[in-house]
Design a protein around this motif. Sequence first.
Motif, PDB file in Angstrom:
ATOM      1  N   PHE A   1      -3.230   8.207  -2.690  1.00  0.00           N
ATOM      2  CA  PHE A   1      -2.278   9.275  -2.953  1.00  0.00           C
ATOM      3  C   PHE A   1      -2.854  10.282  -3.956  1.00  0.00           C
ATOM      4  O   PHE A   1      -2.782  11.495  -3.746  1.00  0.00           O
ATOM      5  N   VAL A   2      -3.428   9.795  -5.047  1.00  0.00           N
ATOM      6  CA  VAL A   2      -4.012  10.675  -6.068  1.00  0.00           C
ATOM      7  C   VAL A   2      -5.189  11.453  -5.480  1.00  0.00           C
ATOM      8  O   VAL A   2      -5.372  12.637  -5.760  1.00  0.00           O
ATOM      9  N   PHE A   3      -5.963  10.788  -4.643  1.00  0.00           N
ATOM     10  CA  PHE A   3      -7.097  11.424  -3.969  1.00  0.00           C
ATOM     11  C   PHE A   3      -6.633  12.615  -3.124  1.00  0.00           C
ATOM     12  O   PHE A   3      -7.173  13.709  -3.194  1.00  0.00           O
ATOM     13  N   GLY A   4      -5.590  12.403  -2.327  1.00  0.00           N
ATOM     14  CA  GLY A   4      -5.034  13.477  -1.500  1.00  0.00           C
ATOM     15  C   GLY A   4      -4.374  14.569  -2.319  1.00  0.00           C
ATOM     16  O   GLY A   4      -4.485  15.759  -1.996  1.00  0.00           O
ATOM     17  N   LEU A   5      -3.684  14.192  -3.384  1.00  0.00           N
ATOM     18  CA  LEU A   5      -3.029  15.169  -4.261  1.00  0.00           C
ATOM     19  C   LEU A   5      -4.066  16.079  -4.920  1.00  0.00           C
ATOM     20  O   LEU A   5      -3.868  17.289  -5.007  1.00  0.00           O
TER      21      LEU A   5
ATOM     22  N   VAL B   1     -15.844  16.116  -2.748  1.00  0.00           N
ATOM     23  CA  VAL B   1     -14.667  15.660  -2.025  1.00  0.00           C
ATOM     24  C   VAL B   1     -14.293  14.251  -2.477  1.00  0.00           C
ATOM     25  O   VAL B   1     -13.131  13.952  -2.732  1.00  0.00           O
ATOM     26  N   PHE B   2     -15.268  13.383  -2.598  1.00  0.00           N
ATOM     27  CA  PHE B   2     -14.997  11.991  -2.937  1.00  0.00           C
ATOM     28  C   PHE B   2     -15.086  11.775  -4.449  1.00  0.00           C
ATOM     29  O   PHE B   2     -15.997  11.136  -4.957  1.00  0.00           O
ATOM     30  N   SER B   3     -14.118  12.345  -5.160  1.00  0.00           N
ATOM     31  CA  SER B   3     -14.052  12.248  -6.610  1.00  0.00           C
ATOM     32  C   SER B   3     -12.595  12.406  -7.035  1.00  0.00           C
ATOM     33  O   SER B   3     -11.793  12.995  -6.312  1.00  0.00           O
TER      34      SER B   3
END
Length: 148
Positions: free
Chosen positions: A20-24, A72-74
């Motif tokens: 969720f945090v990743f998408g937010l 992106v992956f961070s």
Amino acid sequence: MILAFQVGFGILAAALLGLFVFGLRRRLIQRPGGTFDCSLRLAPAEDAEGGGKGWVYGVARYSGDRVEWFRVFSYSPRPRRVLDRPAIEVLGRRDPQGSEELALLSDAVVLSCRHRGMSLELAMSDDALTGFLAWLEAAPPGQRVNVA
């Protein structure tokens, strides 16, 4: 048995919260607009095969006279790189070669640049490249722009 369910539930909840945090984060980066998918490679190797190593997938965002590049992956809310328009020198463009075709998005074009003396390559779609070059050339009067 109950402990196993609690541990399993805790791991599942942590994983869902992380996603969720990743998408937010991605949503907040793209919120102001002016974003495009852009892979980046610092100090590219000068090998004949154009190896696909070193590419990092990211999202770039225009912000006034600079481009902010986010991995992106961070989870970090800060840009990993900031490229100032007057300091970007475009050296050339090319299609992905060899294993780069697997490391980059399918429609990517590689743009070789220098920023403050550091060599880097940006890989983006042809449409994003057109917008990026137009943004570079739209510098205010009196600013030096280096587009090959």
